[in-house]
Design a protein around this motif. Structure first.
Motif, PDB file in Angstrom:
ATOM      1  N   VAL A   1      13.485  19.717 102.198  1.00  0.00           N
ATOM      2  CA  VAL A   1      12.843  20.930 101.666  1.00  0.00           C
ATOM      3  C   VAL A   1      13.407  22.170 102.370  1.00  0.00           C
TER       4      VAL A   1
ATOM      5  N   VAL B   1       3.250  21.298  98.561  1.00  0.00           N
ATOM      6  CA  VAL B   1       4.550  21.789  98.093  1.00  0.00           C
ATOM      7  C   VAL B   1       4.697  21.484  96.599  1.00  0.00           C
TER       8      VAL B   1
ATOM      9  N   THR C   1       1.852  17.820 103.841  1.00  0.00           N
ATOM     10  CA  THR C   1       2.589  18.855 103.093  1.00  0.00           C
ATOM     11  C   THR C   1       2.931  18.463 101.655  1.00  0.00           C
ATOM     12  N   PRO C   2       3.270  17.189 101.344  1.00  0.00           N
ATOM     13  CA  PRO C   2       3.623  16.898  99.946  1.00  0.00           C
ATOM     14  C   PRO C   2       2.526  17.231  98.937  1.00  0.00           C
TER      15      PRO C   2
ATOM     16  N   TYR D   1      11.706  14.325 104.223  1.00  0.00           N
ATOM     17  CA  TYR D   1      10.940  15.276 103.417  1.00  0.00           C
ATOM     18  C   TYR D   1      11.114  16.714 103.911  1.00  0.00           C
TER      19      TYR D   1
ATOM     20  N   GLN E   1      10.026  20.154  95.858  1.00  0.00           N
ATOM     21  CA  GLN E   1      10.358  18.991  96.681  1.00  0.00           C
ATOM     22  C   GLN E   1      11.382  18.095  95.972  1.00  0.00           C
ATOM     23  N   SER E   2      11.325  18.026  94.650  1.00  0.00           N
ATOM     24  CA  SER E   2      12.285  17.190  93.935  1.00  0.00           C
ATOM     25  C   SER E   2      13.700  17.725  94.074  1.00  0.00           C
TER      26      SER E   2
END
Lengths: 280, 259
Positions: free
Chosen positions: A29, B110, B106-107, A25, B115-116
């Protein structure tokens, strides 16, 4: 085999999730930052292009405006609900809580679809108004900022209500009672005694709604109909239509930085840890 | 007691806002029963044709099934990883553990598109585009914050002296975690698992970036349906999902009442 300390054992519980998060992740990012300065050419060309583009400026202003109006709308409407639930206890209070939670379980896609059904050119609202002969031509209720705002407020409202509710539940009624006992009117007691105590909940709700609204994609894309290009949709547009990965990534970095700045500013006024880590 | 204007304002206001929250969800019900081939109210009579087209469409059924089993896989993976993570952090309770907790949430903060994008580029390198594993991995990362928040909430109610007592009576770290902590945080784990399932079941932006033709989830088929032609079958699917949500909310509300 060397003996592990207890602390090392606890870290072994933490590490799998943390490692997966960092590798799959955080690194991807961060990879966006790299793309933004390497594609198509090495350097800050994408950022220059971004700052010079009027379309980008318009999209950023629109995004912040929509997020701000959504936040204010959610706070006003949400406050009324949270206040009523926590102060006017009655048999229907659990029902009220359930009605706040219900939309949470329903997909954002479905909720946006419902609004399309309601607000479309031949949607239920327009049809009803025409049948009542109040209008002759259908009103434009979606594919504009109005439609986006209505459905965004609908989607974000529970995110505003829940932190306020959690906060109000912890407020003792004795202060307001004391103010009332000393002769303050209901309104004065609310404004000068109760309301200040609810500010932490209001700020948490505002932060959550504002940050989520800044990066929101689904509802603006469906209700905006390509006319209300918020920054998330603008990014996908650049990538899918023009394959402009560099510019899309530069915009993503800008959106990330904007989100981080909002959080930093918020951290000056509130305890972010209690607002985000210790929710529920 | 005299009912004040203040009270009337808040009470009516609250019901109006709740109506605004809930009523739009229900419009899909009559629309799903329309006898027309476009989105609208039933004209002459009620018809179940759009439910029939859902149940006879391999595409819709396959997507529904995919979303269900992907969601279950995500719930299992995220609950195991997230529970272990939260329990470890709770024991350590240092600055490092707090930073680790920030990393894990964090997800939530964001933006989905950002993120994708990151997922897409990395998944291309790993050759995970358009694979079920790729979707499950991405959804597990997005679900982890919700599991960790729920388990942490459950741990907040746990007296730290209880595991200490277990340790001083000779239990190992592993035994304490499995036999003392896990049973105590089970409600938090269950909430986390449900959240993880819903996060995966609803997720759309990542799926749009990470899948092409082979992997189709329910949100993706709904999304394409809304974008291309507004087919009333979407209203039938929506009705199902709204009814399931109503039932789930009712169960939770009733359980809370009896508990």
């Amino acid at each position: 085999m060397p003996r592990l300390t207890d602390k090392a054992r606890y870290w072994m519980l933490v590490l799998p999730a943390l490692a997966i998060m960092i590798v799959f992740y955080i690194l991807p990012v961060l990879g966006i930052w790299e793309i933004s300065v390497t594609e198509p050419d090495l350097g800050f060309g994408n950022y220059v292009k971004m700052t010079e583009s009027n379309a980008v400026k318009t999209s950023f202003i629109l995004t912040f405006r929509v997020a701000a109006i959504t936040t204010v709308g959610c706070l006003l409407l949400g406050y009324i609900v949270a206040y009523t639930i926590s102060n006017f206890a009655s048999r229907v209070t659990p029902l009220m809580v359930a009605l706040v939670l219900l939309p949470f379980w329903v997909s954002v896609l479905i909720r946006s679809f419902s609004w399309i059904v309601l607000l479309g050119r031949s949607g239920l609202v327009n049809d009803t108004l025409r049948d009542l002969e109040l209008i002759t031509r259908p009103l434009r209720l979606m594919h504009n900022e109005f439609g986006v705002l209505v459905s965004m407020i609908h989607v974000m409202l529970p995110f505003a209500v829940l932190p306020m509710l959690a906060n109000m539940r912890g407020i003792s009624p004795s202060y307001t009672d004391a103010a009332r006992g000393l002769g303050a009117s209901e309104w004065t007691a609310f404004r000068s005694v109760y309301f200040p105590q609810t500010l932490p909940g209001v700020f948490s709700g505002a932060l959550l709604v504002f940050v989520l609204s800044l990066g929101f994609f689904v509802t603006p894309a469906l209700l905006g109909g390509g006319r209300v290009l918020m920054i998330s949709e603008y990014i996908t547009y650049q990538i899918q239509e023009f394959l402009a990965w560099g510019l899309g990534s530069a915009l993503s970095v800008a959106l990330l930085v904007a989100t981080a700045l909002v959080l930093l500013v918020a951290a000056r006024f509130m305890n972010l840890k209690s607002a985000l880590l210790d929710r529920h | 007691m005299k009912i004040s204007a203040f009270r009337i304002f808040f009470n009516t206001g609250a019901w109006l806002v709740l109506a605004f929250l809930v009523l739009p969800l229900l419009v899909v019900v009559p629309v799903s029963l329309t006898d027309t081939s476009y989105i609208g109210m039933p004209k002459e009579h009620l018809s179940l044709q759009h439910y029939e087209s859902y149940f006879t469409s391999p595409e819709w059924l396959h997507a529904t099934w995919t979303s269900i089993w992907v969601g279950l896989a995500v719930a299992a993976a995220a609950t195991v990883l997230g529970t272990a993570f939260s329990i470890g952090c709770w024991f350590i309770s240092s600055r490092a553990a707090t930073i680790a907790r920030w990393v894990l949430i964090t997800p939530i903060l964001v933006p989905p598109v950002v993120q994708s994008l990151g997922f897409y580029r990395f998944w291309v390198k790993l050759d995970l585009i358009d694979t079920y594993f790729g979707v499950i991995l991405a959804h597990t990362l997005l679900a982890l914050p919700y599991v960790s928040i729920s388990v942490f909430a459950a741990l907040a109610n746990l007296d730290p002296r209880i595991p200490q007592a277990a340790r001083s009576l000779g239990a190992s770290v592993w035994q304490t975690v499995v036999e003392v902590i896990v049973p105590a945080v089970r409600p938090g784990m269950l909430t986390g698992a449900v959240f993880a399932f819903i996060v995966s079941f609803d997720e759309i932006v990542g799926v749009l970036f990470l899948t092409v033709r082979r992997v189709n989830t329910l949100p993706k088929v709904i999304w394409e349906g809304i974008q291309e032609n507004i087919d009333p079958t979407i209203a039938s699917v929506s009705t199902f999902l709204v009814i399931i949500s109503l039932v789930a909310t009712a169960i939770v509300a009733l359980r809370r009442k009896t508990a």
